[in-house]
Design a protein around this motif. Structure first.
Motif, PDB file in Angstrom:
ATOM      1  N   ASP A   1       0.245  10.277  -2.789  1.00  0.00           N
ATOM      2  CA  ASP A   1      -0.611  10.503  -1.622  1.00  0.00           C
ATOM      3  C   ASP A   1       0.283  10.380  -0.381  1.00  0.00           C
ATOM      4  O   ASP A   1       0.351   9.350   0.263  1.00  0.00           O
ATOM      5  CB  ASP A   1      -1.738   9.472  -1.587  1.00  0.00           C
ATOM      6  CG  ASP A   1      -2.726   9.722  -0.462  1.00  0.00           C
ATOM      7  OD1 ASP A   1      -2.559  10.729   0.268  1.00  0.00           O
ATOM      8  OD2 ASP A   1      -3.654   8.920  -0.299  1.00  0.00           O
TER       9      ASP A   1
ATOM     10  N   LEU B   1       0.925   7.753   7.195  1.00  0.00           N
ATOM     11  CA  LEU B   1       0.129   6.934   8.116  1.00  0.00           C
ATOM     12  C   LEU B   1       0.508   5.455   8.009  1.00  0.00           C
ATOM     13  O   LEU B   1       0.662   4.768   9.028  1.00  0.00           O
ATOM     14  CB  LEU B   1      -1.362   7.115   7.834  1.00  0.00           C
ATOM     15  CG  LEU B   1      -1.954   8.492   8.140  1.00  0.00           C
ATOM     16  CD1 LEU B   1      -3.399   8.570   7.635  1.00  0.00           C
ATOM     17  CD2 LEU B   1      -1.891   8.781   9.617  1.00  0.00           C
TER      18      LEU B   1
ATOM     19  N   CYS C   1       0.782   4.344  -2.668  1.00  0.00           N
ATOM     20  CA  CYS C   1       0.618   5.737  -2.242  1.00  0.00           C
ATOM     21  C   CYS C   1       1.717   6.622  -2.812  1.00  0.00           C
ATOM     22  O   CYS C   1       1.448   7.755  -3.222  1.00  0.00           O
ATOM     23  CB  CYS C   1       0.615   5.838  -0.722  1.00  0.00           C
ATOM     24  SG  CYS C   1      -0.889   5.237   0.041  1.00  0.00           S
TER      25      CYS C   1
ATOM     26  N   GLU D   1      -1.317   9.652   3.326  1.00  0.00           N
ATOM     27  CA  GLU D   1      -1.615   8.235   3.532  1.00  0.00           C
ATOM     28  C   GLU D   1      -0.323   7.429   3.669  1.00  0.00           C
ATOM     29  O   GLU D   1      -0.237   6.507   4.469  1.00  0.00           O
ATOM     30  CB  GLU D   1      -2.460   7.699   2.374  1.00  0.00           C
ATOM     31  CG  GLU D   1      -2.876   6.255   2.518  1.00  0.00           C
ATOM     32  CD  GLU D   1      -3.871   6.029   3.646  1.00  0.00           C
ATOM     33  OE1 GLU D   1      -3.955   4.873   4.112  1.00  0.00           O
ATOM     34  OE2 GLU D   1      -4.550   6.981   4.063  1.00  0.00           O
TER      35      GLU D   1
ATOM     36  N   LYS E   1       0.831  -1.207   0.000  1.00  0.00           N
ATOM     37  CA  LYS E   1       0.000   0.000   0.000  1.00  0.00           C
ATOM     38  C   LYS E   1       0.866   1.258   0.000  1.00  0.00           C
ATOM     39  O   LYS E   1       0.519   2.248  -0.654  1.00  0.00           O
ATOM     40  CB  LYS E   1      -0.923   0.006   1.221  1.00  0.00           C
ATOM     41  CG  LYS E   1      -2.042  -0.994   1.139  1.00  0.00           C
ATOM     42  CD  LYS E   1      -2.905  -0.956   2.393  1.00  0.00           C
ATOM     43  CE  LYS E   1      -3.972  -2.025   2.380  1.00  0.00           C
ATOM     44  NZ  LYS E   1      -4.765  -2.022   3.619  1.00  0.00           N
TER      45      LYS E   1
END
Length: 115
Positions: free
Chosen positions: A23, A29, A18, A26, A14
């Protein structure tokens, strides 16, 4: 241990997506979540003195490492772009500040003086 490593693998995949989609919130995070999971893996390793990774764990760790290596150039490229943008913004602010007092003048002559 397999569950923790599979979660770390999913988070790493992921994270790569991102970065590709830019992104960054994100990404940050996910990076924090992955760090927490890695801490849990380390804690579990130290709890069991005779701990050894299984073959499937080793394969998964190698894949995570391979993805992480692909992330490094992407991340460094984005950092370079950000630094260049910040430098450009800083220069623009300096130029704007040097001419700002003259904007309020309604009449007169503007003389540009080299320092």
């Amino acid at each position: 241990m397999d569950e923790l490593l599979s979660v770390i693998y999913e988070l790493t995949v992921k994270m790569e997506n991102c970065l590709i989609q830019e992104d960054f919130v994100e990404f940050d995070l996910l990076l924090n979540k992955r760090e927490i999971m890695m801490t849990r893996v380390e804690a579990e390793k130290y709890e069991h003195l005779d701990f050894h990774y299984s073959l499937s764990d080793v394969r998964l760790l190698k894949e995570i490492y391979r993805i992480d290596k692909r992330l490094n150039p992407l991340l460094k490229g984005n950092i370079s772009k950000t630094q260049a943008s910040l430098t450009q913004i800083k220069k623009s602010k300096q130029i704007s500040k040097s001419y700002q007092p003259f904007i309020q003048q309604t009449n007169g002559v503007f003389l540009d003086k080299k320092k």
